[in-house]
Design a protein around this motif. Sequence first.
Motif, short mmCIF file in Angstrom:
data_model
loop_
_atom_site.label_atom_id
_atom_site.label_comp_id
_atom_site.label_asym_id
_atom_site.label_seq_id
_atom_site.Cartn_x
_atom_site.Cartn_y
_atom_site.Cartn_z
N TRP A 219 80.39 42.90 48.09
CA TRP A 219 81.46 42.13 48.71
C TRP A 219 81.61 40.74 48.09
CZ3 TRP A 219 81.59 37.41 51.01
CH2 TRP A 219 82.75 37.08 51.69
N TYR A 223 85.14 39.55 46.81
CA TYR A 223 85.92 38.57 47.57
C TYR A 223 85.92 37.19 46.91
CZ TYR A 223 88.14 36.47 51.63
OH TYR A 223 89.04 35.84 52.47
N SER A 230 90.90 34.16 48.29
CA SER A 230 89.82 33.41 48.92
C SER A 230 89.77 32.01 48.35
CB SER A 230 88.48 34.10 48.70
OG SER A 230 88.05 33.94 47.36
N SER A 245 87.77 43.84 52.57
CA SER A 245 86.97 42.82 53.25
C SER A 245 86.98 43.12 54.74
CB SER A 245 87.49 41.42 52.94
OG SER A 245 86.60 40.43 53.43
N SER A 249 88.26 38.02 58.12
CA SER A 249 88.22 37.10 56.99
C SER A 249 89.21 35.94 57.13
CB SER A 249 88.48 37.86 55.68
OG SER A 249 87.46 38.80 55.42
#
Length: 364
Positions: A219, A223, A230, A245, A249
């Motif tokens: 992850w 991410y 992000s 995700s 988030s």
Amino acid sequence: MNTTLRRALGATAVAALALPALAACGGSDGSDEADGGKTVTLVSHESFAVSPDVLKQFTAETGYTVKTLKSGDAGRAVNQAILSKSHPQGDVLFGVDNTLLSRALDNGIFASYEAKGLDRVPREFRADDAEHRVTPVDTGDICVNYDRAYFADHKLAPPQTFDDLVKPAYKGLLVTENAATSSPGLAFQLATVAKYGDDGWQDYWKKLKDNGVEVVDGWEQAYNDRFSGSAAGRKAKGDRPLVVSYASSPPAEVKDMKPRPKADEAPTGVATGTCFRQTEYAGLLKGAKNTKGGKALLDFLLSKRFQEDMPLTMYVKPVVKDAALPELFTTYGAKVDAPQTLAPEKIAKNRDQWVKAWSSIVLK
């Protein structure tokens, strides 16, 4: 990006690992005498987080100090617990989820204990285990997240369903985690099994591969490094505007933003038609040095204080009925009305062969 969003529960869900040393944080380094020590050791994935004053309350109420041993992600933590079950590294293991639970139970790493407060947890979150070897602690949904700015700039509607992800308009946009090495990656694969069935999920993944899906180990890489939406991804210029995700988030992205945007203007959004429901458990490790402390800690994990602390430390939902969600979480977290699910017994029976088949399709 706030490190408390590290819900990278995956890594080595299938393959056995060598047992590396665990990194300790917090608590005392002293040894415990059986049932008499004042330190209780919690083994967890790297994403375990709790507010310091909450742990202080546990110590004030019980006399025990918590020492946390973080061992990477959930798959790694479970594998380590299995490999070390004759000499457990701690007293309680937190973070085994419903995609890996049968593996932990089949290997006999947990002792029976019915935690106080379990009656406040809806039955849907409890494991089907008459021995009460694990206690449900939190729940959440693994979903495809999207970078709102990318889709606005390209005048393209973000995908909302699994079928959307294989359309030519989204070619080369999705990054996901390896189902063999990541719990979110495994959950996303299981979601496609639930959606398309035993006869259709492999064809779906062939279409995803043809549509340019990228696969990374875990992850955090997906991410923080590859996802353009992000905070970390924007700084690193990640170029994938779709990532597997969590439905929670967006609140993590918004937490430190001033002023906070409107709900529909958060940097990231969630494709709610691509979700899989996940529940995390904790259990008393068989052979634990401090079983009394371990039981006290399991009780505390179901306390209202701990449950209401989780949404903004680990970005997961509480499982007890009387725990309230904070405004930040309810405003920016996606509501998932119909997540994909699979019966635990079906996961247990088929997980390894599904992952093997997935690997042969996607990784070859």
